[in-house]
Design an enzyme around this catalytic site. Structure first.
Site, PDB file in Angstrom:
ATOM      1  N   ARG A  48       0.973  -1.098  -0.162  1.00 44.97           N
ATOM      2  CA  ARG A  48       0.046  -0.065   0.116  1.00 44.97           C
ATOM      3  C   ARG A  48       0.977   1.157   0.097  1.00 44.97           C
ATOM      4  O   ARG A  48       2.083   1.218   0.101  1.00 44.97           O
ATOM      5  CB  ARG A  48      -1.099   0.159   1.053  1.00 44.97           C
ATOM      6  CG  ARG A  48      -0.729  -0.474   2.421  1.00 44.97           C
ATOM      7  CD  ARG A  48       0.301  -0.008   3.294  1.00 44.97           C
ATOM      8  NE  ARG A  48       0.021   1.512   3.302  1.00 44.97           N
ATOM      9  CZ  ARG A  48       1.051   2.568   3.622  1.00 44.97           C
ATOM     10  NH1 ARG A  48       2.262   2.058   3.629  1.00 44.97           N
ATOM     11  NH2 ARG A  48       0.583   3.740   3.546  1.00 44.97           N
ATOM     12  N   GLY A  49       0.211   2.548  -0.053  1.00 46.31           N
ATOM     13  CA  GLY A  49       0.807   3.737  -0.062  1.00 46.31           C
ATOM     14  C   GLY A  49       1.125   3.900  -1.747  1.00 46.31           C
ATOM     15  O   GLY A  49       1.485   3.186  -2.608  1.00 46.31           O
ATOM     16  N   ALA A  50       0.520   5.154  -2.392  1.00 45.86           N
ATOM     17  CA  ALA A  50       0.550   5.362  -3.772  1.00 45.86           C
ATOM     18  C   ALA A  50       1.824   4.964  -4.396  1.00 45.86           C
ATOM     19  O   ALA A  50       1.380   4.149  -5.557  1.00 45.86           O
ATOM     20  CB  ALA A  50       0.274   6.671  -3.788  1.00 45.86           C
ATOM     21  N   ARG A  85      -7.465  -0.155  -6.769  1.00 46.80           N
ATOM     22  CA  ARG A  85      -7.674   0.904  -5.987  1.00 46.80           C
ATOM     23  C   ARG A  85      -7.744   2.182  -6.853  1.00 46.80           C
ATOM     24  O   ARG A  85      -7.015   2.452  -7.741  1.00 46.80           O
ATOM     25  CB  ARG A  85      -6.670   1.125  -5.121  1.00 46.80           C
ATOM     26  CG  ARG A  85      -6.281  -0.170  -4.074  1.00 46.80           C
ATOM     27  CD  ARG A  85      -5.460  -0.048  -3.098  1.00 46.80           C
ATOM     28  NE  ARG A  85      -6.118   1.008  -2.049  1.00 46.80           N
ATOM     29  CZ  ARG A  85      -5.764   1.627  -0.941  1.00 46.80           C
ATOM     30  NH1 ARG A  85      -4.209   1.186  -0.782  1.00 46.80           N
ATOM     31  NH2 ARG A  85      -6.421   2.291   0.012  1.00 46.80           N
ATOM     32  N   ASP A 225      -2.251  10.955  -2.536  1.00 44.51           N
ATOM     33  CA  ASP A 225      -2.327   9.840  -3.635  1.00 44.51           C
ATOM     34  C   ASP A 225      -2.844  10.264  -4.801  1.00 44.51           C
ATOM     35  O   ASP A 225      -2.714   9.582  -5.807  1.00 44.51           O
ATOM     36  CB  ASP A 225      -3.614   9.113  -2.877  1.00 44.51           C
ATOM     37  CG  ASP A 225      -3.176   8.183  -1.790  1.00 44.51           C
ATOM     38  OD1 ASP A 225      -3.071   8.357  -0.498  1.00 44.51           O
ATOM     39  OD2 ASP A 225      -2.933   6.954  -2.351  1.00 44.51           O
ATOM     40  N   ASN A 235      -5.700  12.325   0.192  1.00 45.64           N
ATOM     41  CA  ASN A 235      -4.728  11.507   1.108  1.00 45.64           C
ATOM     42  C   ASN A 235      -5.484  10.846   2.082  1.00 45.64           C
ATOM     43  O   ASN A 235      -6.769  10.932   2.035  1.00 45.64           O
ATOM     44  CB  ASN A 235      -3.602  12.498   1.626  1.00 45.64           C
ATOM     45  CG  ASN A 235      -2.444  11.555   2.273  1.00 45.64           C
ATOM     46  OD1 ASN A 235      -1.981  10.729   1.548  1.00 45.64           O
ATOM     47  ND2 ASN A 235      -2.267  12.007   3.416  1.00 45.64           N
ATOM     48  N   LYS A 236      -5.028  10.030   2.584  1.00 46.65           N
ATOM     49  CA  LYS A 236      -5.707   9.236   3.599  1.00 46.65           C
ATOM     50  C   LYS A 236      -6.779  10.043   4.449  1.00 46.65           C
ATOM     51  O   LYS A 236      -6.593  10.959   4.734  1.00 46.65           O
ATOM     52  CB  LYS A 236      -4.554   8.366   4.744  1.00 46.65           C
ATOM     53  CG  LYS A 236      -5.189   7.678   5.731  1.00 46.65           C
ATOM     54  CD  LYS A 236      -6.220   6.629   5.197  1.00 46.65           C
ATOM     55  CE  LYS A 236      -5.415   5.731   4.468  1.00 46.65           C
ATOM     56  NZ  LYS A 236      -6.449   4.964   3.466  1.00 46.65           N
TER      57      LYS A 236
HETATM   58  O1  MRU Z   1      -4.553   3.176   1.975  1.00 42.86           O
HETATM   59  P1  MRU Z   1      -3.107   3.470   1.842  1.00 42.86           P
HETATM   60  O2  MRU Z   1      -2.569   2.922   3.024  1.00 42.86           O
HETATM   61  O3  MRU Z   1      -2.469   2.888   0.656  1.00 42.86           O
HETATM   62  O4  MRU Z   1      -3.032   4.930   2.095  1.00 42.86           O
HETATM   63  C1  MRU Z   1      -1.568   5.559   1.984  1.00 42.86           C
HETATM   64  C2  MRU Z   1      -1.798   6.959   2.197  1.00 42.86           C
HETATM   65  O5  MRU Z   1      -2.715   7.846   2.130  1.00 42.86           O
HETATM   66  C3  MRU Z   1      -0.364   7.728   1.867  1.00 42.86           C
HETATM   67  O6  MRU Z   1      -0.438   8.815   2.591  1.00 42.86           O
HETATM   68  C4  MRU Z   1       0.014   8.001   0.479  1.00 42.86           C
HETATM   69  O7  MRU Z   1      -0.472   6.876  -0.428  1.00 42.86           O
HETATM   70  C5  MRU Z   1       1.048   8.556   0.145  1.00 42.86           C
HETATM   71  S1  MRU Z   1       2.509   7.251   0.431  1.00 42.86           S
HETATM   72  C6  MRU Z   1       4.100   7.932   0.040  1.00 42.86           C
END
Ligand code: MRU
Length: 325
Positions: A48-50, A85, A225, A235-236
């Protein structure tokens, strides 16, 4: 700077990922052999994480090319991975790069090379974000972040956490909000910061206003994201509330992200597709029910912070302000 774990690697025809659903209790690497297994790993947040989602998807296509040289079959793998996603733009950025490869060849080596290239570029980008971001961090800095935009979300030292790693000697504390419902703050950011000896303090999401209002934070840095042309940033979930709280309390609020997160086809945040995830993520914590079965739950995974709340963007090309072209 090198951190002491690897989020993803291609090893002789398989992909090895650090299974982030098991952290912080277990550091287990999972072997991914097919595009469907990769799609499952992305959907279920094992990776996970963009930026990392984008890299994982590119390796997922290489797994497809390993079993077929039919263009349509590789294309179906791309479609499957695109459907995992919706919000993180890096997924589409990476797969668009892979589609260009597919337009010319179905040769496996070309797909491995493109995925490796995306991974290496991300590693370099993270370091550059870190180097530019260091200039924004004062001595004895008290920071706050949200979710996990660290090494675990990338192939390098992270985005939001990159300046923190590189300015380690200037950091007196990083507040880590737990980030309900899936606890990326408590499980992941807390794990990687403590492992790398960065002073950090866990708080519950609902304590952020209190901590900011008491003057305990000098700056906030979060990841992204998807960023639109005008600078609106997905973002989250909970990032928007943090940005409003930061502005109300005169605390600078920075977004750190690579250019691969900027979707220049979209003018503003209203057009971003926000991922809605299952009710069970809210109704259970780590498998334990915490709410009556009968209650409905609403679980948007991201929110959009309007550009007016963002002090500046930390990118691989420097500290920038929108519009992005
Ligand atoms: O649902 P996730 O864990 O993939 O969400 C991640 C985030 O919101 C991060 O802040 C974002 O992807 C940036 S990661 C460098």
């Amino acid at each position: 700077m090198k951190l002491n774990f690897s989020t993803i690697s291609w090893e002789n025809g398989i992909v090895k990922i650090l299974d982030q659903t098991l952290l912080p209790n277990e550091e287990t690497y999972k072997i991914i052999r097919t595009p469907s297994e990769m799609a499952e790993a992305i959907k279920s947040l094992r990776v996970r994480g963009a930026p990392l989602i984008g890299i994982a998807a590119a390796y997922g296509v290489a797994l497809a090319a390993q079993n077929t040289n039919k263009k349509e079959e590789i294309n179906s793998a791309i479609k499957l991975l695109e459907s995992t996603r919706p919000t993180a733009y890096n997924l589409f950025y990476s797969l668009n790069r892979v589609k260009k490869v597919l337009a010319n060849t179905t040769d496996l080596q070309a797909f491995i090379e493109e995925a490796d290239k995306l991974k290496n570029e991300d590693e370099e980008t993270c370091s550059k974000i870190g180097e530019y971001g260091v200039s924004l961090i004062p001595k004895n800095a008290r920071c706050m972040t949200h979710c996990n935009a660290g090494a675990l979300a990338t192939a390098g030292i992270g985005t939001a956490l990159a300046p923190i790693y590189l300015a380690k000697d200037k950091i007196s504390n990083v507040f880590v909000p737990e980030t309900r419902p899936v606890l990326q703050g408590a499980r992941l950011t807390a794990w990687e910061l403590t492992r790398n000896n960065i002073p950090a303090t866990l708080i519950c999401d609902s304590a952020r206003g209190y901590v900011l209002s008491k003057g305990m934070v000098d700056l906030c840095i979060v990841g992204a994201d998807r960023i639109t042309r005008n600078g609106d940033t997905a973002n989250k979930i909970g990032t928007y509330a943090l940005a409003v709280l930061a502005k109300t309390n005169n605390v600078p609020f920075y977004v750190a992200a690579p250019y691969g997160t900027i979707d220049t086809s979209i003018a503003s945040g209203n057009e971003i597709d926000i991922e809605l995830r299952g009710e069970e993520e809210i109704k259970k914590i780590r498998g334990v029910e915490i709410a009556p079965k009968e209650i409905k739950a609403f679980n948007p995974a991201f929110d959009v912070t309007p550009a007016e709340y963002i002090t500046a963007f930390i990118t691989e090309n420097g500290i920038q302000k929108p519009p992005f072209k």
